[in-house]
Design an enzyme around this catalytic site. Structure first.
Site, PDB file in Angstrom:
ATOM      1  N   HIS A  91     -67.525  41.379  10.782  1.00  0.00           N
ATOM      2  CA  HIS A  91     -67.168  42.692  11.348  1.00  0.00           C
ATOM      3  C   HIS A  91     -67.790  42.887  12.739  1.00  0.00           C
ATOM      4  O   HIS A  91     -67.986  44.019  13.177  1.00  0.00           O
ATOM      5  CB  HIS A  91     -67.648  43.859  10.457  1.00  0.00           C
ATOM      6  CG  HIS A  91     -67.010  43.936   9.116  1.00  0.00           C
ATOM      7  ND1 HIS A  91     -67.729  44.215   7.979  1.00  0.00           N
ATOM      8  CD2 HIS A  91     -65.725  43.804   8.728  1.00  0.00           C
ATOM      9  CE1 HIS A  91     -66.920  44.240   6.931  1.00  0.00           C
ATOM     10  NE2 HIS A  91     -65.685  43.983   7.367  1.00  0.00           N
ATOM     11  N   GLU A 130     -60.673  47.931  15.719  1.00  0.00           N
ATOM     12  CA  GLU A 130     -60.880  46.508  15.989  1.00  0.00           C
ATOM     13  C   GLU A 130     -59.785  45.924  16.863  1.00  0.00           C
ATOM     14  O   GLU A 130     -60.049  45.052  17.691  1.00  0.00           O
ATOM     15  CB  GLU A 130     -60.982  45.751  14.649  1.00  0.00           C
ATOM     16  CG  GLU A 130     -62.310  46.031  13.959  1.00  0.00           C
ATOM     17  CD  GLU A 130     -62.373  45.524  12.524  1.00  0.00           C
ATOM     18  OE1 GLU A 130     -61.755  46.161  11.660  1.00  0.00           O
ATOM     19  OE2 GLU A 130     -63.047  44.527  12.272  1.00  0.00           O
ATOM     20  N   ARG A 160     -66.222  42.959  -4.106  1.00  0.00           N
ATOM     21  CA  ARG A 160     -67.268  41.932  -3.969  1.00  0.00           C
ATOM     22  C   ARG A 160     -68.609  42.453  -4.463  1.00  0.00           C
ATOM     23  O   ARG A 160     -68.938  43.616  -4.245  1.00  0.00           O
ATOM     24  CB  ARG A 160     -67.417  41.503  -2.505  1.00  0.00           C
ATOM     25  CG  ARG A 160     -66.212  40.790  -1.972  1.00  0.00           C
ATOM     26  CD  ARG A 160     -66.443  40.350  -0.528  1.00  0.00           C
ATOM     27  NE  ARG A 160     -65.174  40.341   0.183  1.00  0.00           N
ATOM     28  CZ  ARG A 160     -65.010  40.764   1.428  1.00  0.00           C
ATOM     29  NH1 ARG A 160     -66.023  41.219   2.135  1.00  0.00           N
ATOM     30  NH2 ARG A 160     -63.821  40.716   1.989  1.00  0.00           N
ATOM     31  N   ARG A 189     -57.638  37.482  16.203  1.00  0.00           N
ATOM     32  CA  ARG A 189     -58.876  37.697  15.457  1.00  0.00           C
ATOM     33  C   ARG A 189     -59.186  36.415  14.678  1.00  0.00           C
ATOM     34  O   ARG A 189     -58.359  35.936  13.903  1.00  0.00           O
ATOM     35  CB  ARG A 189     -58.700  38.848  14.480  1.00  0.00           C
ATOM     36  CG  ARG A 189     -59.944  39.055  13.668  1.00  0.00           C
ATOM     37  CD  ARG A 189     -59.669  39.877  12.441  1.00  0.00           C
ATOM     38  NE  ARG A 189     -60.876  39.976  11.657  1.00  0.00           N
ATOM     39  CZ  ARG A 189     -60.897  40.174  10.355  1.00  0.00           C
ATOM     40  NH1 ARG A 189     -59.772  40.296   9.693  1.00  0.00           N
ATOM     41  NH2 ARG A 189     -62.015  40.258   9.721  1.00  0.00           N
ATOM     42  N   ASN A 215     -53.691  39.362  13.782  1.00  0.00           N
ATOM     43  CA  ASN A 215     -54.720  39.169  12.748  1.00  0.00           C
ATOM     44  C   ASN A 215     -54.036  38.493  11.564  1.00  0.00           C
ATOM     45  O   ASN A 215     -53.309  39.123  10.796  1.00  0.00           O
ATOM     46  CB  ASN A 215     -55.282  40.544  12.349  1.00  0.00           C
ATOM     47  CG  ASN A 215     -56.387  40.434  11.326  1.00  0.00           C
ATOM     48  OD1 ASN A 215     -56.661  39.347  10.809  1.00  0.00           O
ATOM     49  ND2 ASN A 215     -57.014  41.560  11.024  1.00  0.00           N
TER      50      ASN A 215
END
Ligand code: AMP
Length: 396
Positions: A179, A383, A240, A90, A7
């Site tokens: 996601h 993940e 965010r 990823r 990743n």
């Protein structure tokens, strides 16, 4: 088969070596501050972490150091690179081009590069990781697993924005969602726990972490999700803002004499629960602040929970009913106060829940009572394991 999961971020590289038969993590680690100075933390399974402060001028050096550690006589877990059966990468943005994972070819690299416009911070970094791995392991098959792919099943009325249609036609401006690997993993696991076919269930997955998104999974397919063209959309997160009235952007720009890019930076990095609390983006700090009487920490937590509950309500309607709601990721798995505030609001949907069960964290737990109209679970996400599974499925 041993699968290396990569990743890659702009200045970081996370990795895990996973044995696909036992699904055990053999080693994992993180390269940080790539291009700045460099630090590698390598953790072989069952052993202490090793920290190396070697210079990491670029991702290629980072990959070479990771390989060195994986094959090291002391900290290593494999004798040579030949033991790595495949690499799973990823990839953040697959645009409309990728509705599923795929084997990486030159053509796929080109297509990922074409999606860079939509994810300028992420896709170029992901590509650097792919190229570095290909250089060291040219014979090893590599798979791209996209954050956006799971959401490609959304209907157009859910993914289109209310702006002139030409912007969709010309620039592909639409909701993509992120996601996806986590939403897919958790919803599938939920069906297993419930002992019912995945295709027969309507599941809402709340992936609540530093970046957060909620997805409506109807009959095994994503039909709506809270993040949009980019991961800035949706509801307020660690730093965010989530969706705001777009007028706010031009208003701040004018009032504070800032460029659009500067305002976007504020919405990405200085907003969310950090902006509201003025204390932290981390819910552990917010909870501590709230317990000490900090009103803004309390407000940030309440705002977050209110919006999560709102998305759940709208997705129950979007799917014509829901069988299960799942909480996952850092906050979803650990922060009971957030779940409590959300669950309190879900009484309106006939949800009943067990406050003792809600004290648990980081494990699979059923939170709803038997008389609840919708099942509610905590299901830890994974993940990396999901990427490893996708990778094996494609290379076998
Ligand atoms: P993630 O992005 O999924 O790693 O989630 C990160 C966020 O989860 C952190 O910023 C915390 O707010 C929250 N979190 C992680 N671990 C815990 C914990 N043990 N207790 C409470 N909150 C946690």
């Amino acid at each position: 088969m041993k699968i290396l999961v990569i990743n890659c971020g702009s200045s970081s590289l996370k990795y895990q070596l996973i044995d696909s038969e036992s699904e055990k993590v053999l080693a994992k680690g993180l390269c940080e501050r790539i291009g700045i100075d460099g630090r590698l933390t390598h953790t072989p399974s069952g052993k202490d972490s090793v920290v190396l402060n070697d210079p990491l001028p670029d991702h290629e050096k980072a990959v070479s150091l990771v390989i060195e550690q994986l094959t090291d006589s002391e900290n290593g877990v494999i004798a040579s690179l030949d033991e790595i059966g495949a690499v799973g990468h990823r990839i953040v943005h697959g645009g409309e081009r990728f509705a599923s994972s795929c084997i990486i070819t030159d053509e796929v690299i080109e297509a990922i590069s074409e999606c860079s416009d939509l994810a300028p911070l992420h896709n170029p970094a992901n590509l650097i990781g792919i190229n570095a791995c290909r250089r060291f392991m040219p014979e090893v098959p590599m798979v791209a697993v996209f954050d956006t792919a799971f959401h490609q099943t959304m209907p157009d009325y859910a993914y289109l924005y209310g702006i002139p249609y030409e912007y969709y036609e010309n620039y592909k401006l639409r909701k993509y969602g992120f996601h996806g690997t986590s939403h897919s993993f958790v919803s599938k696991r939920c069906a297993e726990i419930m002992g019912k076919p995945y295709k027969d269930l309507n599941i809402i997955v709340c992936h609540l972490g530093n970046g957060s998104s909620i997805t409506a999974v109807k009959n095994g397919e994503s039909v709506d999700t809270s993040m949009g063209l980019t991961p800035l959309d949706g509801f307020l997160m660690g730093t965010r803002s989530g969706s705001v009235d777009p007028t706010i952007i031009s208003y701040i720009a004018k009032k504070e004499d800032k460029t659009i890019d500067e305002v976007m930076d504020i919405l990405n990095k200085k907003s969310g629960v950090l902006g509201i609390s003025g204390v932290s983006s981390d819910f552990r700090d917010l909870q501590k602040g709230m317990e000490e009487g900090n009103e803004r920490c309390k407000k940030a937590i309440e705002m977050f929970a209110y919006r999560v509950a709102g998305y759940i309500g709208s997705y129950v309607v979007a799917m014509g009913g829901a069988d299960a709601i799942c909480f996952t990721a850092g906050i979803g798995e650990n922060t009971s106060i957030v779940r409590e505030l959300v669950l309190d609001r879900l009484k309106a949907l006939g949800v009943t829940w067990d406050s003792e069960a809600n004290k648990k964290r980081g494990e699979e737990v059923k939170l709803s009572k038997d008389d609840s109209k919708i099942d509610v679970y905590i299901i830890p996400t994974n993940e990396e394991l999901a990427i490893a599974r996708e990778t094996v499925a494609l290379v076998k």
